[in-house]
Motif scaffolding. Structure first.
Motif, PDB file in Angstrom:
ATOM      1  N   LYS A  76       0.914  -1.201   0.057  1.00  0.00           N
ATOM      2  CA  LYS A  76       0.035   0.023  -0.096  1.00  0.00           C
ATOM      3  C   LYS A  76       0.854   1.178  -0.026  1.00  0.00           C
ATOM      4  N   PHE A  77       0.735   2.071  -0.981  1.00  0.00           N
ATOM      5  CA  PHE A  77       1.539   3.460  -0.961  1.00  0.00           C
ATOM      6  C   PHE A  77       0.745   4.621  -0.250  1.00  0.00           C
ATOM      7  N   ASN A  78       1.619   5.204   0.311  1.00  0.00           N
ATOM      8  CA  ASN A  78       1.226   6.592   0.901  1.00  0.00           C
ATOM      9  C   ASN A  78       1.996   7.818   0.385  1.00  0.00           C
ATOM     10  N   ASN A  79       1.518   8.947   0.516  1.00  0.00           N
ATOM     11  CA  ASN A  79       2.137  10.278  -0.121  1.00  0.00           C
ATOM     12  C   ASN A  79       3.202  10.561   0.650  1.00  0.00           C
ATOM     13  N   THR A  80       4.476  10.195   0.565  1.00  0.00           N
ATOM     14  CA  THR A  80       5.820  10.719   1.120  1.00  0.00           C
ATOM     15  C   THR A  80       6.938  10.641   0.029  1.00  0.00           C
ATOM     16  N   ARG A  81       8.248  10.948   0.107  1.00  0.00           N
ATOM     17  CA  ARG A  81       9.029  10.854  -0.934  1.00  0.00           C
ATOM     18  C   ARG A  81      10.296  10.407  -0.307  1.00  0.00           C
ATOM     19  N   SER A  82      11.216   9.939  -1.084  1.00  0.00           N
ATOM     20  CA  SER A  82      12.575   9.643  -0.803  1.00  0.00           C
ATOM     21  C   SER A  82      13.500   9.849  -2.037  1.00  0.00           C
ATOM     22  N   ASP A  83      14.615  10.088  -1.709  1.00  0.00           N
ATOM     23  CA  ASP A  83      15.764  10.159  -2.967  1.00  0.00           C
ATOM     24  C   ASP A  83      16.923   9.285  -2.841  1.00  0.00           C
ATOM     25  N   GLU A  84      16.280   7.993  -2.243  1.00  0.00           N
ATOM     26  CA  GLU A  84      17.501   6.678  -2.175  1.00  0.00           C
ATOM     27  C   GLU A  84      17.774   6.245  -3.522  1.00  0.00           C
ATOM     28  N   SER A  85      18.907   5.912  -3.984  1.00  0.00           N
ATOM     29  CA  SER A  85      19.107   5.261  -5.171  1.00  0.00           C
ATOM     30  C   SER A  85      20.337   4.334  -4.611  1.00  0.00           C
ATOM     31  N   GLY A  86      20.444   3.294  -5.881  1.00  0.00           N
ATOM     32  CA  GLY A  86      21.411   2.172  -5.670  1.00  0.00           C
ATOM     33  C   GLY A  86      20.612   0.731  -5.476  1.00  0.00           C
ATOM     34  N   LEU A  87      21.399  -0.244  -4.792  1.00  0.00           N
ATOM     35  CA  LEU A  87      20.629  -1.544  -4.553  1.00  0.00           C
ATOM     36  C   LEU A  87      20.520  -1.583  -3.086  1.00  0.00           C
ATOM     37  N   ILE A  88      19.116  -1.876  -2.644  1.00  0.00           N
ATOM     38  CA  ILE A  88      18.930  -1.910  -1.199  1.00  0.00           C
ATOM     39  C   ILE A  88      18.235  -3.137  -0.800  1.00  0.00           C
ATOM     40  N   ASN A  89      18.207  -3.584   0.116  1.00  0.00           N
ATOM     41  CA  ASN A  89      17.531  -5.042   0.792  1.00  0.00           C
ATOM     42  C   ASN A  89      16.306  -4.313   1.728  1.00  0.00           C
ATOM     43  N   MET A  90      15.332  -4.662   1.809  1.00  0.00           N
ATOM     44  CA  MET A  90      14.012  -4.259   2.504  1.00  0.00           C
ATOM     45  C   MET A  90      13.267  -5.553   2.872  1.00  0.00           C
ATOM     46  N   HIS A  91      12.771  -5.488   3.895  1.00  0.00           N
ATOM     47  CA  HIS A  91      11.758  -6.291   4.473  1.00  0.00           C
ATOM     48  C   HIS A  91      10.276  -6.031   4.157  1.00  0.00           C
ATOM     49  N   ILE A  92       9.472  -7.086   3.766  1.00  0.00           N
ATOM     50  CA  ILE A  92       8.015  -6.351   3.443  1.00  0.00           C
ATOM     51  C   ILE A  92       7.424  -5.896   4.411  1.00  0.00           C
ATOM     52  N   ASN A  93       7.755  -6.052   5.861  1.00  0.00           N
ATOM     53  CA  ASN A  93       7.456  -5.167   7.007  1.00  0.00           C
ATOM     54  C   ASN A  93       7.640  -3.711   7.182  1.00  0.00           C
ATOM     55  N   GLN A  94       8.723  -3.469   6.395  1.00  0.00           N
ATOM     56  CA  GLN A  94       9.447  -2.075   6.361  1.00  0.00           C
ATOM     57  C   GLN A  94       8.609  -1.132   5.471  1.00  0.00           C
ATOM     58  N   GLN A  95       7.256  -1.209   5.952  1.00  0.00           N
ATOM     59  CA  GLN A  95       6.543  -0.342   4.872  1.00  0.00           C
ATOM     60  C   GLN A  95       6.404   0.985   4.822  1.00  0.00           C
ATOM     61  N   GLN A  96       6.678   1.737   5.793  1.00  0.00           N
ATOM     62  CA  GLN A  96       7.035   3.225   6.062  1.00  0.00           C
ATOM     63  C   GLN A  96       8.140   3.382   4.978  1.00  0.00           C
ATOM     64  N   ARG A  97       9.255   2.738   5.110  1.00  0.00           N
ATOM     65  CA  ARG A  97      10.370   2.994   4.193  1.00  0.00           C
ATOM     66  C   ARG A  97      10.005   2.849   2.685  1.00  0.00           C
ATOM     67  N   LEU A  98       9.313   1.683   2.508  1.00  0.00           N
ATOM     68  CA  LEU A  98       9.057   1.428   1.085  1.00  0.00           C
ATOM     69  C   LEU A  98       7.961   2.521   0.709  1.00  0.00           C
ATOM     70  N   ASP A  99       7.206   2.942   1.551  1.00  0.00           N
ATOM     71  CA  ASP A  99       6.272   4.123   0.882  1.00  0.00           C
ATOM     72  C   ASP A  99       7.112   5.386   0.524  1.00  0.00           C
ATOM     73  N   HIS A 100       8.143   5.913   1.424  1.00  0.00           N
ATOM     74  CA  HIS A 100       9.003   6.733   0.913  1.00  0.00           C
ATOM     75  C   HIS A 100       9.535   6.571  -0.411  1.00  0.00           C
ATOM     76  N   LEU A 101      10.224   5.524  -0.580  1.00  0.00           N
ATOM     77  CA  LEU A 101      10.816   5.183  -1.738  1.00  0.00           C
ATOM     78  C   LEU A 101       9.945   5.195  -2.833  1.00  0.00           C
ATOM     79  N   ILE A 102       8.754   4.503  -2.766  1.00  0.00           N
ATOM     80  CA  ILE A 102       8.024   4.348  -4.023  1.00  0.00           C
ATOM     81  C   ILE A 102       7.339   5.914  -4.457  1.00  0.00           C
TER      82      ILE A 102
END
Length: 126
Positions: free
Chosen positions: A5-31
């Motif tokens: 589920k995507f929320n309205n936030t933002r991020s400027d990460e780039s590269g190859l990162i590992n993430m767990h499905i439970n890290q929803q907030q970090r994923l939202d920022h990226l997406i």
């Protein structure tokens, strides 16, 4: 089946990162950085469902392991991707290095999304 589920936030990460499905907030920022950059978000997965998908989002079935790296290279080199979320990405060291170089060159983030949960792990003195 896991759901993103995507929320309205933002991020400027780039590269190859590992993430767990439970890290929803970090994923939202990226997406949500796709909304600002107006570039594509690719989701390569067999088991993920996308809910509240933002604009510029493409869900593709994950290719066979032998074709996955080639797909990632082509998507990145096309220059239209901002982020690529891959379910359970497994690459050898040489492929990882090449992928990191491409990510930095094209300002793309590749997310290795780990779906395995350990929430039902029971520890005890036995």
């Amino acid at each position: 089946m896991a759901t993103l589920k995507f929320n309205n936030t933002r991020s400027d990460e780039s590269g190859l990162i590992n993430m767990h499905i439970n890290q929803q907030q970090r994923l939202d920022h990226l997406i949500q950085s796709n909304l600002q950059h107006r570039k594509w978000l690719y989701v390569l997965s067999e088991r993920l469902a996308i809910r509240d998908c933002p604009e510029y989002c493409i869900k593709l079935n994950k290719p066979q392991p032998m074709k996955l790296f080639s797909w990632l290279e082509k998507i990145i080199q096309a220059g239209q991707a901002n982020a690529i979320v891959v379910e359970e990405l497994k690459l050898d060291e040489m492929s990882k290095k090449r992928l990191k170089l491409l990510c930095n060159q094209y300002k793309v983030t590749v997310v290795n999304l780990n779906l395995h949960t350990t929430d039902n792990l029971v520890q005890g003195p036995w």
